[in-house]
Design a protein around this motif. Structure first.
Motif, short mmCIF file in Angstrom:
data_model
loop_
_atom_site.label_atom_id
_atom_site.label_comp_id
_atom_site.label_asym_id
_atom_site.label_seq_id
_atom_site.Cartn_x
_atom_site.Cartn_y
_atom_site.Cartn_z
N ASN A 46 1.08 -1.10 0.15
CA ASN A 46 -0.61 -0.53 0.10
C ASN A 46 0.86 0.93 0.09
O ASN A 46 1.78 1.76 0.90
CB ASN A 46 -0.83 -0.08 1.06
N TYR A 47 0.93 2.24 -1.10
CA TYR A 47 1.80 3.19 -1.13
C TYR A 47 1.50 4.14 0.41
O TYR A 47 2.29 4.94 0.55
CB TYR A 47 1.32 3.63 -2.42
N ALA A 48 -0.06 4.31 0.54
CA ALA A 48 0.00 5.44 1.35
C ALA A 48 0.63 5.32 2.49
O ALA A 48 1.19 5.86 3.45
CB ALA A 48 -1.50 5.97 1.23
N ALA A 49 0.61 3.82 2.84
CA ALA A 49 1.44 3.53 4.33
C ALA A 49 2.75 3.37 3.99
O ALA A 49 3.34 3.93 5.31
CB ALA A 49 0.68 2.00 4.40
N ILE A 50 3.52 2.90 3.11
CA ILE A 50 4.57 3.04 2.45
C ILE A 50 5.62 4.39 2.77
O ILE A 50 6.41 4.36 3.52
CB ILE A 50 5.29 2.24 1.37
N TYR A 65 -0.02 4.10 9.67
CA TYR A 65 2.11 3.89 9.46
C TYR A 65 2.54 4.98 10.18
O TYR A 65 3.63 5.24 10.66
CB TYR A 65 2.68 3.09 8.77
N PHE A 66 1.96 6.07 9.98
CA PHE A 66 2.58 7.33 10.88
C PHE A 66 2.72 7.61 12.24
O PHE A 66 4.00 8.10 12.34
CB PHE A 66 2.00 8.80 10.55
N ARG A 67 1.69 6.92 12.79
CA ARG A 67 1.77 7.27 13.97
C ARG A 67 3.26 6.27 14.84
O ARG A 67 3.64 6.39 15.56
CB ARG A 67 0.23 6.21 15.11
N ARG A 68 2.75 4.34 14.09
CA ARG A 68 3.90 3.64 14.73
C ARG A 68 5.15 4.56 14.35
O ARG A 68 6.09 3.81 15.63
CB ARG A 68 3.07 2.24 13.87
#
Length: 226
Positions: free
Chosen positions: A125-129, A206-209
Motif C-alpha cells: 500500500n503506497y500510502a502506508a509506505i 503507519y505515521f503513528r507507529r
C-alpha cells in the motif's frame, strides 16, 4: 479525511511525541558537541542496522507508486541513501571506534524499525509506505533546522557543531535537496492518503507507529535527563 493537508493533521495528532523526539536530549547534545563518543557510536551502529530494511522499503515505494515522476524521485532517493549517507556511516563509525559491532544486540527500537519497514513494504500500500518514509525524513529535517537546537551549537559556527562527525550528520539533513525531498514525500502522503478511506487509515496508522519508534530510538540511545 477532512479538508487541508493530511500531513499537517497527522503531525498535529502526534505533536507531543514528535516534539519530544525533535528536541530530545540526544539532539541538544549533538548540536552542543557534548555527546560522548560511545553514545554517538551506539546510535550510528543501531541506525545503520536498519538501513537495509529502509532500502527495501524504498524499493517497495518505487514498485507501488502510481506514476513515473514519483517512481523516478524515489529511485533517486535510493541512490542518495546508498551514496553520501552510507559513506558517512562507514567513516563516522570508524572515527568513533565502533569497530566490529556485530556482537552488539539490536535495541528494541531497532528491532521495531526493522519490523515496521518490513510490514509497511508487505502491505503493498503506497500510502502506508510513504507515511513511514515521510516521518523518517521530515522529523530529521525538523530537528536539524529547529532554532532551539541550533542555539545549542557553539557561537560563531553558523548553528553547527564544531566536530565533523556531529556537524556532518546535521548537514545531511539540512541541505536544499533534502528540503525538496521532504516536500515531495509530504505531497505523496497528502495525495495517497486521500485516494480512499482505507488509504487514509493506513497512512494514519503507519505515521503513528513511526513517530513513536523515532522517540523510542532516541530514548534508548540516551535516556532523558531526570
Amino acid at each position: 479525511m477532512d479538508d487541508g493537508r493530511v500531513t499537517d493533521r497527522l503531525l498535529a495528532e502526534h505533536r507531543d511525541t514528535w516534539d519530544a523526539a525533535v528536541t530530545h536530549r540526544f539532539i541538544r547534545e549533538l548540536f552542543a558537541g557534548t555527546l560522548p563518543d560511545e553514545v554517538m557510536a551506539s546510535y550510528l551502529v543501531q541506525d545503520y542496522r536498519f538501513v537495509d530494511g529502509f532500502m527495501a522499503l524504498l524499493g517497495a515505494a518505487v514498485a507501488t507508486a502510481d506514476n513515473y515522476p514519483s517512481r523516478h524521485r524515489l529511485a533517486q532517493f535510493i541512490g542518495e541513501v546508498a551514496g553520501d549517507e552510507d559513506t558517512y556511516f562507514v567513516e563516522a563509525m570508524e572515527e568513533l571506534g565502533a569497530g566490529d559491532a556485530g556482537d552488539i544486540p539490536d535495541t528494541s527500537s531497532t528491532a521495531g524499525f526493522r519490523t515496521l519497514f518490513a510490514e509497511a513494504a508487505g502491505t503493498g500500500n503506497y500510502a502506508a509506505i510513504v507515511s513511514v518514509l515521510v516521518v523518517c525524513e521530515w522529523l530529521y529535517l525538523d530537528w536539524a533546522t529547529r532554532e532551539s537546537n541550533r542555539a545549542a551549537a557553539p557561537a560563531g559556527n553558523g548553528g553547527y557543531p564544531l566536530r565533523h562527525v556531529h556537524a556532518e550528520w546535521v548537514r545531511l539533513h539540512d541541505y536544499p535537496g533534502f528540503h525538496d525531498l521532504v516536500a515531495f514525500l509530504r505531497d505523496e502522503v497528502d495525495r495517497a492518503a486521500t485516494r480512499s478511506p482505507g488509504d487514509g487509515a493506513m497512512a494514519r496508522e503507519y505515521f503513528r507507529r513511526t513517530v513513536e519508534l523515532e522517540l523510542a530510538f532516541f530514548d534508548e540511545t540516551l535516556p532523558p535527563a531526570r
